[in-house]
Scaffold this motif. Structure first.
Motif, PDB file in Angstrom:
ATOM      1  N   ILE A  28       0.834  -1.207   0.000  1.00 25.26           N
ATOM      2  CA  ILE A  28       0.000   0.000   0.000  1.00 25.26           C
ATOM      3  C   ILE A  28       0.863   1.248   0.000  1.00 25.26           C
ATOM      4  N   ILE A  29       1.874   1.197   0.830  1.00 26.34           N
ATOM      5  CA  ILE A  29       2.763   2.365   0.891  1.00 26.34           C
ATOM      6  C   ILE A  29       3.449   2.575  -0.454  1.00 26.34           C
ATOM      7  N   ASP A  32       1.186   3.982  -3.012  1.00 20.57           N
ATOM      8  CA  ASP A  32       0.908   5.368  -2.705  1.00 20.57           C
ATOM      9  C   ASP A  32       2.062   6.252  -3.145  1.00 20.57           C
ATOM     10  N   GLU A  33       3.226   5.766  -2.900  1.00 21.27           N
ATOM     11  CA  GLU A  33       4.427   6.491  -3.309  1.00 21.27           C
ATOM     12  C   GLU A  33       4.451   6.662  -4.832  1.00 21.27           C
ATOM     13  N   ARG A  35       1.937   6.694  -6.762  1.00 24.01           N
ATOM     14  CA  ARG A  35       0.857   7.560  -7.221  1.00 24.01           C
ATOM     15  C   ARG A  35       1.172   9.038  -7.023  1.00 24.01           C
ATOM     16  N   THR A  36       1.665   9.328  -5.859  1.00 21.62           N
ATOM     17  CA  THR A  36       1.873  10.744  -5.583  1.00 21.62           C
ATOM     18  C   THR A  36       3.334  11.091  -5.703  1.00 21.62           C
ATOM     19  N   SER A 129      -4.463   1.961  -9.663  1.00 23.83           N
ATOM     20  CA  SER A 129      -5.575   1.953  -8.713  1.00 23.83           C
ATOM     21  C   SER A 129      -6.051   0.519  -8.480  1.00 23.83           C
ATOM     22  N   GLN A 132      -3.658  -0.931  -6.041  1.00 21.77           N
ATOM     23  CA  GLN A 132      -3.873  -0.366  -4.719  1.00 21.77           C
ATOM     24  C   GLN A 132      -5.081  -1.012  -4.038  1.00 21.77           C
ATOM     25  N   TRP A 136      -5.232  -3.275  -0.567  1.00 19.72           N
ATOM     26  CA  TRP A 136      -6.122  -3.020   0.573  1.00 19.72           C
ATOM     27  C   TRP A 136      -6.961  -4.248   0.886  1.00 19.72           C
TER      28      TRP A 136
ATOM     29  N   SER B 822       4.254  10.506 -13.045  1.00 20.64           N
ATOM     30  CA  SER B 822       3.317  10.353 -11.947  1.00 20.64           C
ATOM     31  C   SER B 822       1.957  10.385 -12.609  1.00 20.64           C
ATOM     32  N   THR B 823       0.925  10.067 -11.891  1.00 19.36           N
ATOM     33  CA  THR B 823      -0.291   9.637 -12.589  1.00 19.36           C
ATOM     34  C   THR B 823      -0.782  10.573 -13.687  1.00 19.36           C
TER      35      THR B 823
END
Lengths: 160, 1145
Positions: A28-29, A32-33, A35-36, A129, A132, A136, B822-823
Motif C-alpha cells: 500500500i505504501i 501510494d508512493e 501515485r503521488t 488503482s 492499490q 487493501w 506520476s499519474t
C-alpha cells in the motif's frame, strides 16, 4: 489440551500471516508512493528530479517484483498445511485467494514473466488503482485471517 | 491560434456568431461583413434570432450589403433579401420574419420569442460597391469573409475590433497603408451613412458607436500580436474583395473616424513592437491544410472577453446599456447553444462568470426541437455549396436516425470533419482547434452512469506539438496559473472582478497579479481580459527561470548506424549519409548543437571528430560485453566547429564498409554505448537497424512462425521478448534521451521487442519492410523523404506534458510513446510535431454544478534554441444530461481512434481475438444502446444516429487493418508496426491509415475546386472503398496517409495515360512508377496539383505508387478496399447484418 498438528499449523500460519500483513502494508505504501509525486509542480520540470523520480519508480517496482514470489509461496504453504491438517473450513476460506494468486502469476501479459509490475505498466493510473485496491483487500483479508487463526489455534488447543 | 480547418472552421465561426446575440442586445457594432457572403452563406441557416431592425430598403444593391449588428449574418438570400429589405421598417421593429423565409421562419420565430431581443441593424449603403465583385468571386470559394465575420460576431462593445479584423484582411494588400483607413471608413460609412436610417434610432446607435469606439481603442490594440502573426498567411483568393478601389469612403463623422483611426495607425506602425511579446511561431512546414486555410484567412482575433464575462465589467456594461428602447438583455444569461446548427439563442444559460449555468434549462429543449425544422435549410445550404467541406453540415442532424442497412452511400463525398462542440459562439471561436485537441464526445455526459448508458468511449486525442502556422508566443516574467491546481490562465476562466479570476478547472478564486493587469501590447492598464493568454486557447509561453533548475540542454543528436553485411547490402547508408549532408545546416539547434556517430556490426565503432583533427578517427571497441567509451569527450562534437570533419565522415561512411563480411549485429551493446555517451546531456539517438540483433546484451531470436501468419486463432509474440530494450528506454528517459528507431529489415527483426526502446523513451518508429536501395525504389524514396522531414522538423527536448481536466473528470489511461512519471504527468524525453497521444477518461463525480468542462494540456519543453517553452492548449466542452445529447455530440473519428488504441493494449495484454471482439462489441453496444433509447424506432432495423453512422464502417476498416486482421497473411513485424503507429500517430494520420480516401482522378474537373496559392486544386468526391466503385475505364487515387496508390484500370482512357502518366498506352506503363511526370496538359496539371495538395497536408511525404490492374502490387491496393468481402472477413453489408444479429440477441 493437546498439541495437534492442526494447532501447530495455526501457530505457524499466525506468524506467517503477520509477515503477509506486513507485505500488504508495504504494498500500500509503495503504490501510494508511486501515485503521488511529492515534489512541487515546478520541480516536475526539473530534469534532475525526473531522473530521481524514475529511479525511485524503478526501485519500487523492483522491490514489488521481489515480493511477489515470497508472498504467493507463503500463502500456498498455508493451504498445503491446512490440507494436511484436514482443516477444511480454513482451507476453503483460503482457496479463492490461492487461485487468484495462481492466475496473477501465470497470466502475465508478455513473454517474459519478469514483467509483472513493470514500471511503464504500473504507472498507468488504471493499473495503479487496481493494484492499490488489491493491496487493501489483501490487507483486510490477512488481518481477518490473522484473528481467525488465533481463534482457531486456541480452539484446537483447548478443545481436544 | 490556428485555423487548420480551412473553410469549415470559419463557417463554424460564422454561424457561431449568431449564438451570442442574445446577450449582446444592442451593441451598435455594424460590422462590415462581406456582404456577398452574407447573402450566400447565410441564406438559410443563419438565422437570426434577432428581431432585426432594418432600415427601409433602398434597392437591390443595398441588399447585398446588409449589415447586421455584431456581425450576425442575416439570413438573406439575394432574392430573399429583397423582400426582407422591403419589409423592414424604420424603427425598432420586431421583424416577423418575412415570408420568403418560410423555411426558417418557424424556427426562428420560435427561437426568438424565447430568446433575447438582439437587434440586427441592417444598414445599407448604396454606394458600397462590393457586391458585384464578390459575386464574381464567390465561385472560387473565398470564404475568408467568414472569419471577418467572426470577430465581429463576438465583439461585444468594441467597435474598433472589427476594424482590426478587417485590417488583417487588408494587410496583405499591396497598398496597405491606404487600404486600411479606407476599410475603416468604409465600415463607418456603413454604420452612419445609411441614408435611410430613421433618425432617432440612428441617433442612439450613433451614441453607441462613439462610445464603443472610444472605449475600445485600447482593446483594439491588444490584437496586435495576432496581427503580427497573421501576416505569414496570405489570403489568396480573397484579396480582391477589399482591394476594391472603388469603395468610396464617404461622409464620416470626423470625430469618430479619427478616434478609430488612431489605433489602427498604431497597428500599422507597430509591428516592430510585436515581437516583444509575441512572435510568429517558427513553423517549419505549412501544412497544406493550413495553407488552404489561408484562403480563408484565419483571423485569430478573438476578443470575446466581454462576451464571456457578460456581467462582470462595469465599463462594458455601461457601453452596452446605451440608450436603446429594446428589451434590455445585457445581463441575460449566455446562450449556451443547443440549437444545433447555428446555436440558436433559444438556449440560454448563465454566464460562466457567475457560474450559475443551469443545466436544467428550459431553453435547452426548445432549442433541441429546433433541428428538424432546420434540416431543410441546412441541407439546402450544403447543397448550394457543393463540394465545400462544410464543417457542420452534419451537425444539425447529428441525431437524425440513419438506417444503416438501407443507406447505400454512407460515406460523404467530402472528408469528414470534426463535429463542433455545441457551445455558444464566443466559446466556440475561442476553442482549441480540433486538429490539436479532440474529444470523443463533444457533449460530455453529466454522470458516469449516463456515460455507461451511452456505451461510447470517453477520451481525448491530442496532437500537442503540431506544426502551427500561427501561434501567439508570450514572454512574461510571471505566468499566471491557478494556485491550487496549477492550471494556466486560459480563455475559459472567469474574471470575477478586475482583480480576481476563477479557475475553470478547480473553481478556486485567484488573484490577478499586478503584472497581468498591464497589457504590454496596448500599453494599457486594467484589462487583464485582453491579454493574449485570455484571448487564445493555444498559446506558448516562454518560461522564466523558475522552470529550469539547470540550463536548458543543447540539441544533441547521435546516430547509431548498423553496418553489418545485411545493412550494407540493403544500401541504406548512402541515403542516410546523403540526407544528413544535405540537411546538416537545417538540423534544429543553436550554436551549441552537438552531433556524434556510432556504427556497429559485431563490434562497436566510435568516431572521434574533435576539432583540429585532419580526418575523422575511427575507434573500435570489440569488448561488447562491457562497452566503454574510448574518449568520452570528443565523440559528441559541436556541429559548427567540426563541420568539415563531419562532412568528411558522412561522405566516407557509405564506402567504408562496402566489403564487410560481418553478419552479426550487436545492437544492444551499441545502444548501451550510445546511452553512456548521451547521459550527461540528453538528446536524441537515431538508431538504424537492419536485422535481428544477434550479439551481446539484448540479443533476440526469431519468434515468428511464417505458417502462422494467416492464422485466425492466436497471434503470439505481440509483446517484447526481453526486458532489455524497455529498461534501456527507461534509463534513457531518465536521462532525457529519446531513441528513434529506423528498422530497415527484409526479414523478421522482432519489432515487438525493439519498439520498446522508442515507446518508453518517447521516440518514434519508422519501419521499411523489405528495404533495398535498388530493388525497392519506393521504400528508398520513402526513407529519403522521411529522413528529410525527420532531420529538419521541430524538436523539443526534456519535455513533460500534463493534462488537466475539470474537477470531477479523471484521466486514467494514456496512449502514445512516453513514460508516465506520476499519474498525470507524461515524461517525454523528446517531443516531435508528428507525435499524437490519446487519453482515456472517466467521470468520477457527477458534473451537476457545471455546464462546461475544460481540458488543458501543458507541454513544457526546451526548444532547439535552448529556450524553455510551455505550449498550452485548452479545450472547452458542454455538459449534457440526456442520452440523446451525448449521441448528438459523438465524434466518430475520435472514438474510433481511441478504440484502436485501446484495442492495441488489449491485444498485447490479452489476445488479438479479444481485441477484435471488443471492437465489434463497441459498435454493437453503442448502437443497441441508441436503439433502446429511441423507443419510437423499429427495433428490428439497424439504426444509428447520424453522428455515428460511420462507426460500423470505421470499425470494420479497423478489423481489416494490418494491426488487427486475422486470416489474411500478415507479417508479425508489419502487424506490430501498425500497432505502434496506432499508438503514436495523431488522429488525422491515423484516420487515413484506418480508412483511406479514394478518389477518381481520370476525370478531374474544376467543379468545386479550391484555390491554394494561385493553384487550382480540384476536389473530386470521395468514393467508397469498394471494388464496385472501380471501373476499368478509370484511374483511382487512394490516399493511405503514408502512401498513395494510383490504380489504373485495364481499359483506362488513353488520353489520361498519355496526358498524365506520359506513356502512350496502358501496356507501356511500367510496373514501378513512383512519380507523375510534369506534363504540360490540363489534366496532368490538375492531377499533380491535387496530389501536391494532398501531400502538403501532412508532414510525411507519402510515396506514390502507380499500379496497373494486373500488376502484383495490386493486392496492396485491394486490401484497402474495406467494404468488400475477403475470404477471411465480412463485407460491410455482412458486417452490418452481423451487428444487427448481435443487437437482436
Amino acid at each position: 489440551m493437546a498439541f495437534t498438528f492442526a494447532a501447530f499449523c495455526y501457530m505457524l500460519s499466525l506468524v506467517l500471516c503477520a509477515a503477509l500483513i506486513f507485505f500488504a502494508v508495504w504494498h500500500i505504501i509503495a503504490f501510494d508512493e508511486l501515485r503521488t509525486d511529492f515534489k512541487s509542480p515546478i520541480d516536475h520540470c526539473n530534469p534532475v528530479h525526473a531522473r530521481e523520480r524514475l529511479r525511485n519508480i524503478e526501485r519500487i517496482c523492483f522491490l514489488l517484483r521481489k515480493l511477489v514470489l515470497p508472498e504467493y509461496s507463503i500463502h500456498s504453504l498455508f493451504c498445503i498445511m491446512f490440507l494436511c491438517a484436514q482443516e477444511w473450513l480454513t482451507l476453503g476460506l483460503n482457496v479463492p485467494l490461492v487461485f487468484y494468486h495462481f492466475w496473477r502469476y501465470f497470466h502475465c501479459p508478455a513473454d517474459s514473466s519478469e514483467l509483472a509490475y513493470d514500471p511503464p505498466a504500473v504507472m498507468n493510473a488504471d493499473t495503479l488503482s487496481y493494484c492499490q485496491k488489491e493491496a487493501w483487500c489483501k490487507l483486510a483479508f490477512y488481518l481477518l485471517s490473522f484473528f481467525y487463526y488465533l481463534y482457531c489455534m486456541i480452539y484446537t488447543l483447548v478443545s481436544s | 491560434m490556428e485555423f487548420p480547418f480551412g473553410y469549415g472552421l470559419h463557417l463554424e465561426n460564422y454561424s457561431a456568431s449568431s449564438g451570442h446575440y442574445p446577450q449582446v442586445p444592442h451593441e451598435a457594432v455594424p460590422s462590415q461583413l462581406d456582404n456577398q457572403y452574407v447573402a450566400d452563406y447565410h441564406s438559410a441557416c443563419y438565422s437570426i434570432p434577432v428581431q432585426s431592425v432594418m432600415t427601409p430598403s433602398v434597392g437591390p444593391s443595398m441588399l447585398n450589403t446588409q449589415q447586421l449588428y455584431s456581425g450576425a449574418p442575416h439570413p438573406v438570400e439575394s432574392a430573399g433579401g429583397l423582400t426582407q429589405g422591403a419589409i423592414s421598417s424604420a424603427s425598432y421593429l420586431h421583424t416577423s420574419v418575412p415570408q420568403s423565409y418560410s423555411a426558417l421562419s418557424s424556427h426562428y420565430s420560435s427561437s426568438t420569442s424565447s430568446s433575447v431581443a438582439s437587434q440586427g441593424f441592417s444598414l445599407s449603403s448604396g454606394h458600397y460597391a462590393m457586391p458585384t465583385i464578390s459575386s464574381a468571386l464567390y465561385p472560387n470559394l473565398s470564404y475568408p469573409s467568414m472569419s471577418v465575420g467572426s470577430p465581429y460576431g463576438q465583439v461585444f462593445t468594441s467597435q474598433s475590433l472589427p476594424a482590426v479584423g478587417q485590417f488583417k484582411e487588408t494587410n496583405t494588400f499591396p497598398n496597405q497603408s491606404s487600404a486600411v483607413p479606407r476599410t475603416l471608413q468604409q465600415q463607418i460609412t456603413l454604420g452612419y451613412n445609411s441614408t435611410s436610417w430613421s433618425t432617432s434610432d440612428f441617433q442612439s446607435a450613433q451614441d453607441n458607436f462613439s462610445r464603443n469606439n472610444t472605449g475600445s481603442l485600447a482593446k483594439a490594440s491588444s490584437q496586435i500580436n495576432t496581427v503580427g502573426i497573421l501576416d505569414s498567411l496570405h489570403p489568396v483568393s480573397q484579396n480582391v474583395q477589399f482591394t476594391n478601389p472603388g469603395v468610396e469612403t464617404s461622409v464620416v463623422s470626423s470625430a469618430v473616424t479619427s478616434s478609430i483611426r488612431t489605433p489602427v495607425g498604431d497597428h500599422l506602425t507597430e509591428p516592430a513592437s510585436v515581437p516583444s511579446s509575441t512572435q510568429p511561431s517558427e513553423s517549419l512546414l505549412q501544412e497544406a491544410i493550413d495553407s488552404s486555410s489561408t484562403t480563408s484567412s484565419a483571423s485569430p482575433v478573438i476578443n470575446n472577453y466581454d462576451a464571456l464575462e457578460g456581467g462582470g465589467y462595469p465599463e462594458t456594461n455601461s457601453a452596452t446599456s446605451s440608450p436603446a428602447p429594446t428589451p434590455q438583455t445585457s445581463r441575460m444569461p449566455k446562450p449556451f447553444g443547443y440549437g444545433y446548427p447555428t446555436l440558436q439563442p433559444g438556449y440560454q444559460n448563465a454566464t460562466p462568470s457567475t457560474s450559475a449555468m443551469q443545466p436544467s434549462n428550459p431553453g435547452h429543449h426548445s432549442g433541441f426541437q429546433q433541428y428538424p425544422q432546420q434540416y431543410p435549410g441546412v441541407n439546402q445550404l450544403s447543397s448550394t455549396l457543393g463540394g465545400l467541406s462544410l464543417q457542420h453540415s452534419q451537425q444539425p442532424e447529428s441525431l437524425r436516425p440513419v438506417n444503416l442497412t438501407q443507406e447505400r452511400n454512407i460515406l460523404p463525398v467530402s472528408p469528414v470533419l470534426a463535429p463542433v462542440p455545441n457551445l455558444n459562439s464566443d466559446l466556440r471561436k475561442l476553442n482549441c482547434s480540433p486538429d490539436s485537441f479532440r474529444c470523443t464526445l463533444t457533449n460530455i455526459p453529466q454522470t458516469q452512469a449516463l456515460l455507461n448508458k451511452a456505451k461510447l468511449p470517453l477520451g481525448l486525442l491530442l496532437h500537442p506539438f503540431r506544426d502551427l502556422t500561427q501561434l501567439p508566443v508570450i514572454t512574461s516574467s510571471t505566468i499566471v496559473r491557478c494556485r491550487s491546481c496549477r492550471t494556466y490562465i486560459n480563455p475559459f476562466v472567469s474574471f470575477i472582478d478586475q482583480r480576481r479570476w476563477k479557475c475553470n478547472l478547480c473553481y478556486r478564486v485567484n488573484d490577478v497579479p499586478e503584472e497581468f493587469m498591464y497589457n504590454p501590447l496596448t500599453r494599457s492598464y486594467g484589462e487583464p481580459h485582453k491579454r493574449p493568454e485570455v484571448q487564445n486557447s493555444t498559446v506558448e509561453f516562454i518560461a522564466s527561470s523558475d522552470y529550469m533548475l539547470r540550463p536548458p540542454q543543447p540539441a544533441v543528436y547521435l546516430f547509431v548506424l548498423d553496418v553489418s553485411h545485411n545493412a550494407v547490402e540493403a544500401g541504406y547508408l548512402t541515403i542516410v549519409c546523403q540526407s544528413l549532408l544535405e540537411n546538416l545546416d537545417k538540423l534544429p539547434g543553436d550554436s551549441r548543437t552537438r552531433i556524434g556517430f556510432i556504427t556497429f556490426d559485431s563490434t562497436v565503432h566510435f568516431y572521434n571528430l574533435q576539432e583540429g583533427l585532419s580526418q575523422p578517427q575511427m575507434l573500435i571497441v570489440s569488448d561488447i560485453d562491457d562497452v566503454f567509451l574510448p574518449t568520452p569527450d570528443s565523440l559528441l562534437v559541436n556541429l559548427h566547429e567540426s563541420k568539415e570533419l563531419i562532412k568528411d565522415l558522412l561522405s566516407a561512411l557509405p564506402n567504408m564498409f562496402i566489403n564487410t563480411r560481418e553478419t552479426h549485429s550487436a545492437l544492444g551493446p551499441a545502444l548501451q554505448a550510445a546511452f553512456k555517451l548521451m547521459s550527461p546531456t540528453g538528446g536524441r539517438i537515431s538508431v538504424f537497424q537492419s536485422q535481428l540483433p544477434s550479439l551481446g546484451a539484448g540479443l533476440l531470436h526469431s519468434r515468428e512462425d511464417p505458417n502462422q501468419r494467416s492464422s485466425t486463432k492466436v497471434v503470439q509474440h505481440l509483446g517484447p521478448a526481453t526486458d532489455f530494450y524497455k529498461k534501456l528506454a527507461l534509463d534513457c528517459s531518465g536521462q532525457q534521451t529519446a531513441v528513434d528507431l529506423f528498422l530497415l529489415s527484409s526479414q523478421y527483426a522482432d519489432l515487438a521487442s525493439l519498439a520498446c526502446m522508442s515507446k518508453y523513451s518517447a521516440g518514434c518508429i519508422y519501419y521499411y519492410p523489405s528495404f533495398h536501395h535498388s530493388h525497392n525504389p519506393a521504400q528508398a524514396e520513402k526513407l529519403q523523404k522521411d529522413l528529410k522531414r525527420y532531420l529538419t522538423r521541430k524538436i523539443g527536448f526534456e519535455a513533460v506534458m500534463r493534462i488537466r481536466c475539470t474537477k470531477g473528470l479523471s484521466i486514467h489511461t494514456f496512449h502514445g510513446n512516453f513514460f508516465v512519471r506520476s499519474t498525470d504527468l507524461l515524461s517525454l524525453a523528446n517531443i516531435n510535431p508528428d507525435a499524437g497521444f490519446a487519453v482515456q477518461m472517466s467521470i468520477e463525480e457527477s458534473l451537476t454544478d457545471t455546464s462546461l468542462v475544460c481540458f488543458q494540456t501543458a507541454l513544457l519543453y526546451t526548444s532547439s534554441k535552448g529556450e524553455r517553452r510551455i505550449r498550452v492548449h485548452t479545450l472547452c466542452l458542454p455538459v449534457v444530461t440526456s442520452l440523446s445529447d451525448v449521441y448528438a455530440g459523438a465524434d466518430v473519428q475520435a472514438a474510433v481512434c481511441l478504440l484502436a488504441n485501446m484495442a492495441v493494449d488489449r491485444s498485447v495484454s490479452s489476445s488479438l481475438s479479444d481485441a477484435r471482439d471488443a471492437l465489434v462489441n463497441a459498435v454493437v453496444d453503442s448502437l443497441s444502446a441508441y436503439i433502446s433509447t429511441a423507443s419510437n424506432l423499429q427495433q428490428s432495423t439497424l439504426i444509428a444516429p447520424n453522428s455515428l453512422r460511420l462507426f460500423p464502417l470505421y470499425v470494420l476498416a479497423l478489423l481489416k487493418q494490418k494491426a488487427f486482421r486475422t486470416g489474411t497473411s500478415t507479417r508479425l513485424d508489419d502487424r506490430i508496426y501498425a500497432m505502434c503507429q496506432i499508438k503514436s500517430q495523431p488522429l488525422v494520420h491515423l484516420m487515413k491509415m484506418i480508412h483511406p480516401n479514394l478518389y477518381r482522378i481520370d476525370r478531374l474537373t474544376n467543379e468545386g475546386a479550391i484555390h491554394v496559392n494561385d493553384r487550382v486544386v480540384p476536389q473530386p468526391p470521395l468514393q467508397k472503398l469498394s471494388a464496385e466503385k472501380l471501373t476499368r475505364e478509370g484511374a483511382f487515387l487512394m490516399d493511405c496517409g503514408s502512401i498513395f496508390y494510383i490504380w489504373i484500370g485495364k481499359s483506362c482512357d488513353n488520353s489520361f495515360i498519355k496526358d498524365v502518366l506520359g506513356y502512350p498506352n496502358y501496356a507501356s506503363v511500367p510496373q514501378k512508377l513512383t512519380q507523375l511526370p510534369e506534363l504540360d496538359t490540363l489534366s496532368s496539371e490538375r492531377a499533380r496539383s491535387f496530389i501536391t495538395w494532398l501531400r502538403d497536408s501532412r508532414p510525411l511525404n507519402p510515396v506514390l505508387q502507380v499500379i496497373r490492374d494486373e500488376s502484383p502490387a495490386k493486392t496492396d491496393f485491394f486490401q484497402h478496399l474495406v467494404e468488400d468481402r475477403t475470404e477471411a472477413a465480412f463485407s460491410y453489408y455482412e458486417f452490418l447484418l452481423h451487428i444487427q444479429q448481435q443487437i437482436c440477441k
